[in-house]
Write a protein that holds these residues in place. Structure first.
Motif, short mmCIF file in Angstrom:
data_model
loop_
_atom_site.label_atom_id
_atom_site.label_comp_id
_atom_site.label_asym_id
_atom_site.label_seq_id
_atom_site.Cartn_x
_atom_site.Cartn_y
_atom_site.Cartn_z
N SER A 35 -8.70 -14.51 17.70
CA SER A 35 -8.13 -13.16 17.58
C SER A 35 -9.24 -12.17 17.25
O SER A 35 -10.30 -12.55 16.76
N ASP A 77 -0.32 -21.44 7.26
CA ASP A 77 0.55 -20.46 7.94
C ASP A 77 1.73 -21.21 8.52
O ASP A 77 1.59 -22.37 8.92
N ASP A 98 -5.25 -12.84 4.85
CA ASP A 98 -5.01 -11.67 5.73
C ASP A 98 -3.51 -11.52 5.99
O ASP A 98 -3.09 -11.10 7.05
N GLY A 151 1.88 -19.04 2.18
CA GLY A 151 0.57 -18.73 1.61
C GLY A 151 0.64 -18.27 0.16
O GLY A 151 -0.37 -18.34 -0.56
C1 SAM Z 1 -2.58 -10.52 10.50
S1 SAM Z 1 -2.09 -12.14 10.80
C2 SAM Z 1 -3.51 -13.06 10.37
C3 SAM Z 1 -4.56 -13.06 11.41
C4 SAM Z 1 -5.65 -14.03 11.09
N1 SAM Z 1 -6.41 -13.61 9.93
C5 SAM Z 1 -6.60 -14.19 12.26
O1 SAM Z 1 -7.78 -13.92 12.07
O2 SAM Z 1 -6.17 -14.63 13.33
C6 SAM Z 1 -1.03 -12.47 9.48
C7 SAM Z 1 -0.51 -13.89 9.43
O3 SAM Z 1 0.09 -14.08 8.17
C8 SAM Z 1 1.16 -14.98 8.35
N2 SAM Z 1 2.04 -14.87 7.19
C9 SAM Z 1 2.86 -13.85 6.83
N3 SAM Z 1 3.47 -14.15 5.66
C10 SAM Z 1 3.00 -15.36 5.28
C11 SAM Z 1 3.24 -16.20 4.17
N4 SAM Z 1 4.05 -15.83 3.18
N5 SAM Z 1 2.59 -17.38 4.12
C12 SAM Z 1 1.75 -17.77 5.11
N6 SAM Z 1 1.49 -17.01 6.18
C13 SAM Z 1 2.10 -15.82 6.26
C14 SAM Z 1 1.77 -14.60 9.67
O4 SAM Z 1 2.46 -15.72 10.21
C15 SAM Z 1 0.54 -14.22 10.48
O5 SAM Z 1 0.11 -15.32 11.24
#
Ligand code: SAM
Length: 389
Positions: A212, A266, A302, A287
């Motif tokens: 990404s 995730d 993130d 997370g």
């Molecule tokens: C902005 S994306 C992260 C992108 C990642 N840093 C990358 O470089 O590809 C946010 C991610 O956080 C995950 N997410 C949201 N809430 C979460 C939680 N409570 N626990 C784990 N993952 C979570 C979503 O599924 C999503 O994949």
């Protein structure tokens, strides 16, 4: 007071650096000029005012929302005293800062050179000239103008003794910032007060194998929030890290390219190549609940959620000694963004002090950040290695 949290370090002062090129001439200044992410001008202006207030220098900002430019005009005190105390890598919202010397209105657009030379002739000398525009005009006419002006302006400034014959770091650099065809701000820059990068923007190459574009964000964080020596110290092959909210895997991928073994947490799907990489362990979990079995070197996060929630969880990781370093994003609300950052940093500071943990916390809105800021929290031997006590 907003600013990078200084839990073990005061705001860096020029006195700790080698002799500044600023001492080589007499420059009279009118304010500060800063570039930031378009839409964050108010936060950037507030940040400049906060730094100025610490030097008992006061002024006001002219903001054109959406331009990414802040012109802070001084009304009391010397803006050079403020500029000397700024280190742009420690600013949160400003990605570039200059000391503004002259606000030049061009009356006759057939001659933009003479008014600039006349304004600058009585002041100090400069070691290099940049003509630039931070504004994105669709036709690129300002960029073209900046390019066209460079040769005649350099020659005229050299003849007038304003610009040195050869490029030198012994003198400040001169930036002529074109805000329109009739409006140029002449500003001074020295490093590290100002960024050495054009417009303060790192040009990073996106690698196709990265899962990404977020990979650029973490790369920029390591590149701009740490010096090369600090980076070498904190990011090493053989380390172990956890990526919370990892999918599709840009941050995990970047850490793995640096030789760090990663646990990616995730509920969402990780890129297939990463799933098959022996340096990556995938855990489908929340997370905000996941805990490491033993201490790791890095936690990165993130997740898009309320900033206070992320901050509390990152404080858990640092205070319970689950990690040495943390790098995470705080997604900012549409309004009260400055208050939110300030409240989060304050809370982190309280938690770390309460747990008797010495730390250095750095905060920056990166070029690749959107409605968010990136926080880097460093504990452990980093503080002694870089004498942050
Ligand atoms: C902005 S994306 C992260 C992108 C990642 N840093 C990358 O470089 O590809 C946010 C991610 O956080 C995950 N997410 C949201 N809430 C979460 C939680 N409570 N626990 C784990 N993952 C979570 C979503 O599924 C999503 O994949």
């Amino acid at each position: 007071m907003i600013g990078n949290a200084r839990m073990s370090q005061k705001y860096p002062t020029s006195s700790s650096r080698k002799r500044s090129p600023l001492s080589s001439g007499k420059y009279s200044a009118i304010g500060l000029l800063a570039y930031c992410r378009p839409g964050f001008e108010a936060e950037c202006a507030q940040e400049l005012q906060n730094i100025a207030s610490l030097q008992f220098v006061y002024g006001y900002s002219k903001i054109d929302k959406g331009t990414g430019v802040v012109f802070w005009r001084c009304s009391q005190g010397n803006p050079l005293d403020v500029y000397k105390e700024i280190e742009v890598s420690r600013c949160i919202f400003a990605r570039q800062v200059f000391c503004a010397l002259h606000d030049i209105e061009i009356e006759d657009t057939t001659d933009r050179v003479s008014p600039v030379v006349e304004a600058l002739r009585p002041g100090g000398a400069f070691g290099f000239l940049h003509i630039e525009t931070p504004l994105e005009d669709e036709a690129g006419s300002l960029q073209k103008l900046a390019k066209k002006l460079t040769a005649p302006m350099s020659a005229a400034l050299r003849n007038a003794g304003v610009l040195s014959k050869a490029k030198t770091d012994e003198l400040p650099q001169l930036h002529l910032v074109c805000l329109s065809g009739q409006h140029i701000i002449a500003a001074l820059a020295v490093h590290p007060n100002s960024s050495a990068l054009p417009l303060g923007i790192p040009r990073l190459r996106f690698r196709n194998e990265a899962p990404s574009r977020s990979a650029l964000k973490i790369e920029e964080a390591f590149l701009t929030m740490l010096t090369p020596a600090e980076r070498e110290f904190v990011l090493k092959r053989g380390q172990r890290g956890v990526d919370l909210g990892a999918a599709p895997g840009g941050w995990t991928w970047y850490m793995v390219t640096q030789g760090v073994k990663m646990t990616a947490v995730d509920h969402g799907a990780l890129q297939q190549e990463l799933l098959e990489d022996p340096a990556v362990t995938y855990v489908s979990d929340d997370g905000y609940v996941y805990k490491p079995q033993r201490k790791v070197d890095w936690v990165v996060c993130d997740i898009v959620d309320k900033p206070k929630r992320t901050m509390e969880r990152m404080a858990d990781w640092l205070c319970y000694d689950w990690t040495t370093y943390a790098l995470f994003n705080l997604k900012l609300p549409m309004k009260t963004r400055m208050d939110e950052v300030e409240a989060c940093l304050q809370r982190l500071q309280e938690r770390l002090l309460g747990a008797d943990i010495e730390s250095e916390v750095r905060v920056k809105q990166l070029y690749h950040d959107r409605e968010e800021v990136t926080v880097l929290a460093l504990t452990g031997h980093f503080l002694t290695a870089f004498q942050k006590h």
